[in-house]
Each structure stands twice: as C-alpha cells, then as structure tokens.
Design an enzyme around this catalytic site. Structure first.
Site, PDB file in Angstrom:
ATOM      1  N   CYS A   1     -28.516 -90.886 -28.123  1.00 17.45           N
ATOM      2  CA  CYS A   1     -28.502 -92.334 -27.953  1.00 17.45           C
ATOM      3  C   CYS A   1     -28.138 -92.704 -26.514  1.00 17.45           C
ATOM      4  O   CYS A   1     -27.707 -91.876 -25.732  1.00 17.45           O
ATOM      5  CB  CYS A   1     -27.499 -92.968 -28.913  1.00 17.45           C
TER       6      CYS A   1
ATOM      7  N   GLU B   1     -48.544 -76.074 -24.633  1.00 17.80           N
ATOM      8  CA  GLU B   1     -48.109 -77.357 -24.081  1.00 17.80           C
ATOM      9  C   GLU B   1     -49.151 -78.438 -24.316  1.00 17.80           C
ATOM     10  O   GLU B   1     -48.807 -79.590 -24.624  1.00 17.80           O
ATOM     11  CB  GLU B   1     -47.817 -77.215 -22.591  1.00 17.80           C
TER      12      GLU B   1
ATOM     13  N   HIS C   1     -57.398 -63.821 -36.477  1.00 17.38           N
ATOM     14  CA  HIS C   1     -56.411 -63.360 -37.453  1.00 17.38           C
ATOM     15  C   HIS C   1     -55.986 -64.502 -38.365  1.00 17.38           C
ATOM     16  O   HIS C   1     -54.797 -64.656 -38.667  1.00 17.38           O
ATOM     17  CB  HIS C   1     -55.211 -62.744 -36.741  1.00 17.38           C
TER      18      HIS C   1
ATOM     19  N   ASN D   1     -22.596 -91.682 -28.916  1.00 16.98           N
ATOM     20  CA  ASN D   1     -23.740 -90.785 -28.873  1.00 16.98           C
ATOM     21  C   ASN D   1     -23.250 -89.415 -29.296  1.00 16.98           C
ATOM     22  O   ASN D   1     -22.303 -88.891 -28.707  1.00 16.98           O
ATOM     23  CB  ASN D   1     -24.334 -90.724 -27.464  1.00 16.98           C
ATOM     24  N   GLY D   2     -23.855 -88.828 -30.312  1.00 13.79           N
ATOM     25  CA  GLY D   2     -23.455 -87.502 -30.748  1.00 13.79           C
ATOM     26  C   GLY D   2     -23.245 -87.444 -32.243  1.00 13.79           C
ATOM     27  O   GLY D   2     -23.683 -88.312 -32.992  1.00 13.79           O
TER      28      GLY D   2
ATOM     29  N   ARG E   1     -33.812 -93.003 -24.500  1.00 14.91           N
ATOM     30  CA  ARG E   1     -32.883 -92.127 -25.212  1.00 14.91           C
ATOM     31  C   ARG E   1     -32.856 -92.410 -26.714  1.00 14.91           C
ATOM     32  O   ARG E   1     -32.258 -91.653 -27.489  1.00 14.91           O
ATOM     33  CB  ARG E   1     -31.475 -92.271 -24.642  1.00 14.91           C
TER      34      ARG E   1
ATOM     35  N   LYS F   1     -48.378 -81.863 -26.389  1.00 14.36           N
ATOM     36  CA  LYS F   1     -48.554 -83.206 -25.838  1.00 14.36           C
ATOM     37  C   LYS F   1     -49.441 -84.057 -26.743  1.00 14.36           C
ATOM     38  O   LYS F   1     -49.180 -85.241 -26.950  1.00 14.36           O
ATOM     39  CB  LYS F   1     -49.158 -83.127 -24.426  1.00 14.36           C
TER      40      LYS F   1
ATOM     41  N   TRP G   1     -30.790 -93.531 -31.501  1.00 16.37           N
ATOM     42  CA  TRP G   1     -31.694 -92.579 -32.132  1.00 16.37           C
ATOM     43  C   TRP G   1     -30.918 -91.978 -33.288  1.00 16.37           C
ATOM     44  O   TRP G   1     -29.896 -91.327 -33.101  1.00 16.37           O
ATOM     45  CB  TRP G   1     -32.127 -91.502 -31.156  1.00 16.37           C
TER      46      TRP G   1
ATOM     47  N   GLU H   1     -47.304 -85.017 -29.761  1.00  9.68           N
ATOM     48  CA  GLU H   1     -46.247 -85.968 -29.409  1.00  9.68           C
ATOM     49  C   GLU H   1     -46.784 -87.387 -29.234  1.00  9.68           C
ATOM     50  O   GLU H   1     -46.174 -88.355 -29.680  1.00  9.68           O
ATOM     51  CB  GLU H   1     -45.587 -85.550 -28.089  1.00  9.68           C
TER      52      GLU H   1
END
Length: 608
Positions: A2, A484, A507, A101-102, A27, A488, A75, A491
């Site tokens: 947060c 990556e 495979h 935050n935490g 955040r 992206k 968050w 996301e």
C-alpha cells in the site's frame, strides 16, 4: 504494497496528502482514505475504488483547515476491497487514527485479546487491531510514543505505519519494519511516505528509515528513535536528484509508454561513469572490492527473475562464472541450501523491497554467503542489507508493469559480466571493447527505431487483440524474453499467454495449437535461428498463426514478420525487449484496459 503519506507543516494538509496519494496510487488502488484533526475531533474519509472516488467525497465535504493529515492508498491483504476495510482506521475511542502497509501476522491473537477487553471491530483488517492495541497500551504507558513502541513490539510481521493523535494534532508518529518508509524534510514542514515521489514537489531532502525505527515529526522538527528502547538515532539527510518531470507523462498516453521510450536514456545513465576511457573496460567500484564468485546464485521474482535468466548467458559466456537462477518465493522455502566456498548471491529487485527476494537475501546471509544487491532505489531494504549494492539508475518507474527497470537490470548484468571477464580473463581486451562499444551504441539505435517499432506494434495489436491465448517461443537468450513477453501480455491485457523454450513445444504444448491460438516467436539472427525456424514451421503445419520477431535478411514465411534492428546475441535482447513491451501495451490499450494500473497488481510486492 500500500501507499502511505503523512504531512505536517504550514499548508492545507489534505490537498497535499491527496496530491501525494496520486503519485503513490501505483502501490495499490482498491481503496483510499485520509485523516485529519479539526475542532478537537479526528475526521476520517474513505472510499472504495481508485483515488478519484475519494476526491469526489472530499469535494462534497466541508472545508478542511488542518495543517497535519495522513492518507493511504490500499492494495488488499486482510479484508476484501471495501470502504469498511479502507484506511485510515480509528481506535474505538476515536482518539487515534492509523494507516498501515504490510501484514501483522499475529493480528488474530491480538484481536482475541482486545475483544476480551471489550474492543469492537468494524473491519476484517489487521490495521484496526493494531490501532486499538496502541490505544490500549496508552492506558499504561507514560506517553503516546512509549505506547506506540510497545504495541509495535507486540505486533509481529511487516509494517510501515503512520499514526495521528487527536490530543497532538500537529504531530505525526511513524515506524517501519520490513516495509518501506521515508522521511522528507522541508522548510517548516515534514513528510513521511512510502516512496519519494509522494513529496518530491516540496523537498528533495530525505532520511531513509531503518527497520525497527520510529519517527516523531512536527512542522519544525523531527526525531528518530529505536523501537527496542526509544534511544535517539542520528542520521544525515540525503539529497535526491530526481525531479518531478520524471513522474509526469511528458505527453505520452500512459506512463508505461513513456517509460518504454525512456530506455535509451536509461542506458545512457547506466553507462555514465562506468565505462573507462577509451572504452575498453568498465569501472564498477561497487563490486570491485568483491572477489570474483566461483558460482553465482541469482534470486529474483517476476520480471527481475527474467532479467536474471537472461544475465546468466552473459555471466557464463563472458565471465566464465557458473550461474544458478532461482525464483525467490521458491528459494526461500527450500531445505537449507548448501553453498560452496567462494560462491556469492545476487538478488535483483527494482524496488529493493520485494518481500520474497529480501527473505532470500537474509537466508543466504544466514548461511554465510556474501550477497550483492541489484536494485533501483537508494535507501531500500535490499540496498541496505546486501554486502554490496549495484544501483540500476533507472529513475522512478510509475507504471505497474515493469519496462525500463528490466532494461536497466539487463544493462547492469552486462556491465558486471564485463567487469568480471576482465578479472577472469574469459574475454580478451578486444572482445571487451567490442561489447562495450555495442552497449554505447544502444541509445542512438533505440532512439532511431522505437517510433517505427511502436507503429508496427500498433498494427499487429489491431490484428491479434481478440486472441484468447498466446504462445511466446524463444531459445537460448531469447527464452527469458519469451517469458517476459508472455508476462507482459497477461499483466496488461488479461489474455492468457505462455512463454516456452521453443524446443519444449513438442513435449505437450503443441497440442494446443489451432488457427485461433497464435504464436509470437523470437527468431533473431543468431546460432539458434534454424532451430527456431523449424519450430515455427511445426506451428504452421497445425494452422497456427505466427508473429515472427526477427532481423533484416532472415528468411521467414509467417503470417506477420516483424523486423527489428540487428544486434549480435545476446545483446539483441535490448532491441527485442521494447518490441515485446510495445506489442503488449498496444493490445491492452486497444482493448481499453488500464495500462498503468492493471487489475489485481501493485508495483512493489512488499508482502508475501
């Protein structure tokens, strides 16, 4: 995860706090709130959703004259996104407000204890438990500072907190433990915040708080104390060179697009002062005192992990150093790893606060392994706790999806490989000079080609944005890029995508290929091109559509061939990376997604 900001000074405090929250919204953005004192009463205003919802509420509220306030953008970790779980939280008696935050790991036990004393709880958060614990300890401690410290000693876990007291309305108390919190020192005003951009328009003088420290701030003074015994701590302020232009969009549609186009400058800044004249060596005092590792254990998460996978190719090929790359969240829960003499750890984190990576660093140090940190944030936990630190110098990255951070990490890993290659003799002087010259050529090359790459990405996005699934294939140094690229796309656009080593396709995954399941293949001009070309043909034989990212002169017959400027492997990644980023950006933007703030994500994963 947060965002926290507290202000005390001579300005109307709530507008300053809300402005700071706007720069911290990366955040977390499932709710937001502010608290202030007025006419002998603490006022708290909160709203579910993005900061705009809180601003609408404030616009309908009576005028606020307070010169001390604090705010929070959330968050969720405890409790669903809802107004009742938004911060700040009030103690039952209305005298204290707290933002946090935490995660307080033992909050349930503390909640049970407080409930037995008659405390009531109106949210599912650990934060409401903590603010009531402070209120309870205040009954037996000599003052609020002692009560604050005692409550925090009993709270186990990670936190950055800021506290406002109705009895001392012009004072902020704040503390940190395994979560970022920074003190900003102005003229007649002071700040606490999770990150520097929150108060950068007002001051560049900062003090980085250490774990287990409390700060008490008024408009004219501040004091730092050790949580354990409240003994004073003296620490010099540092002057940050960032300016607010780095936190503005500069005419780009989104921060992400701006930060993709900043990569040439990031490379220039990352090379500055690190290349010896006349360009035949690198100067890295940050790691010069370290011995050359006999084996390097690279640990990271997400995009930083992909950068580490790519860096392994350079460190092994250029410096002759064996490298093991691991995901931090897996590494930290292995049976105690065994390390040999002369081995070294390398942890990579843009923020320097990634919880799993930080835990891995501590685990390696407990085992006696020297650890090098690679991060972007001066004063971050990893920067302070690593035996040595190499800063990527990328500047603030506002968009949640990392772009220029990975570019800067790759550059840093290349410089490390060149530095160690000189000490191991794995590359001769001519080979080092050639590679340094290639790195120095990157900013101009990217400046020249990024506009056309952006145009091509937009054209391909229009064609492929309706896909429900995507494969990304690559071999060798292109395999981390495939990972990556898929990350992206997931996301930003919420399209399911998988990155695969191209040779692994047969495979199992090849069973998924059909005309509606496109493949993005990295088919660059390197020794593995014939193998990748064969993999592409296998996809086409099953009617799969293919975007081939390749170089001029390479013969490919696919649905779409995207040619980017040639660079020799593995440095070709510096041209391929922005192409992958731009494609994901354009797909997401075309689909109307929130590019800078994708759902369910936050910039720094500072909780497990």
């Amino acid at each position: 995860m947060c965002g926290i900001i507290g202000y005390v000074g001579h300005r109307p405090a709530v507008p300053v706090v809300v402005e700071g929250l706007e720069r911290l919204e990366y955040r977390g953005y499932d709710s937001a709130g502010v608290a202030w004192e007025q006419l002998g009463q603490l006022h708290v205003l909160r709203a579910k959703g993005k900061l705009s919802a809180l601003k609408e509420k404030l616009a309908d509220s009576p005028a606020v004259t307070a010169t001390c306030a604090m705010g929070h953008t959330r968050w969720a970790t405890h409790g669903v996104p809802a107004e009742r779980n938004a911060h700040p939280h009030l103690a039952n008696d209305g005298t204290l407000a707290l933002v946090h935050n935490g995660i307080i790991e033992n909050y349930q036990e503390l909640k049970t204890e407080l409930a037995a004393l008659g405390y009531e709880f109106h949210s599912e958060t650990d934060t409401e438990v903590l603010v009531n614990l402070i209120a309870e300890r205040r009954k037996t401690e000599p003052d609020l500072l002692h009560a604050f410290a005692q409550a925090l000693r009993e709270a186990h876990g990670a936190y950055a907190v800021c506290l406002l007291d109705v009895a001392e309305p012009d004072t902020l108390l704040a503390a940190r433990m395994s979560a970022p919190l920074i003190l900003g020192l102005g003229t007649g005003e002071n700040f606490v915040a999770s990150d520097i951009p929150a108060f950068l328009p007002y001051t560049r003088r900062v003090v980085f708080l250490e774990d287990g420290e409390i700060v008490r701030a008024t408009a004219s003074e501040h004091g730092i104390f050790r949580l354990a015994d409240l003994t004073p701590v003296e620490r010099e302020a540092q002057v940050i060179q960032w300016d607010m232009q780095a936190a503005q969009k500069d005419g780009f549609r989104h921060f992400m697009l701006k930060e993709i186009f900043e990569q040439p400058r990031v490379i220039t800044d990352g090379l500055a002062g690190r290349v010896a004249h006349p360009g035949d060596g690198v100067v890295l005092p940050e790691i010069a005192q370290l011995p050359v590792p006999k084996r390097l254990h690279v640990v990271a998460c997400g995009t930083s992990y992909h950068a580490g996978l790519w860096g392994r190719h350079l460190l092994e090929a250029w410096a002759g150093i064996p490298v093991q790359v691991e995901i931090a969240s897996e590494f930290r829960y292995r049976e105690k790893p065994r390390f040999g003499e002369g081995e070294m750890g390398l942890v990579i984190s843009q923020s320097g606060e990634t919880a799993d990576t930080l835990a891995a660093l501590r685990l390696m140090k407990e085992q006696g392994l020297p650890v090098l940190g690679l991060c972007n944030v001066v004063g971050s936990s990893i920067a302070r706790e690593a035996d040595a630190v190499f800063f990527t110098q990328a500047g603030p990255e506002i968009s949640v999806a990392s772009t220029k951070a990975m570019c800067s990490q790759m550059l840093s890993l290349a410089l490390m490989a060149l530095h160690w290659s000189e000490r191991t003799g794995a590359l001769d002087a001519a080979a080092r000079k050639e590679r340094i010259g290639l790195l120095q050529s990157l900013p101009a090359l990217l400046d020249d080609h990024l506009p056309q790459m952006h145009k091509t990405a937009r054209e391909l996005a229009l064609k492929y944005a309706q896909a429900a699934n995507f494969f990304y294939l690559g071999r060798g140094h292109c395999f981390p890029l495939a990972l990556e690229g898929a990350l992206k796309l997931k996301e930003l656009s919420y399209i399911h995508a998988e990155g695969y080593a191209a040779g692994e396709m047969k495979h199992g995954p090849i069973a998924l290929i059909d005309p509606a399941f496109p493949t993005f293949a990295l088919a660059l001009d390197d020794a593995l091109f014939p193998k990748v070309k064969s993999n592409i043909e296998e996809v086409q034989a099953r009617q799969g559509k293919v975007i081939a990212l390749t170089n001029p002169g390479m013969e490919l017959a696919t649905d779409d061939v995207w040619r980017i400027p040639y660079l020799p492997a593995p440095l070709a990644a510096f041209a391929a990376l922005p192409a992958l980023q731009l494609f994901s950006y354009e797909v997401a933007d075309y689909l109307g997604k929130d590019v800078d703030q994708p759902r369910n994500l936050a910039k720094s994963v500072t909780v497990e």
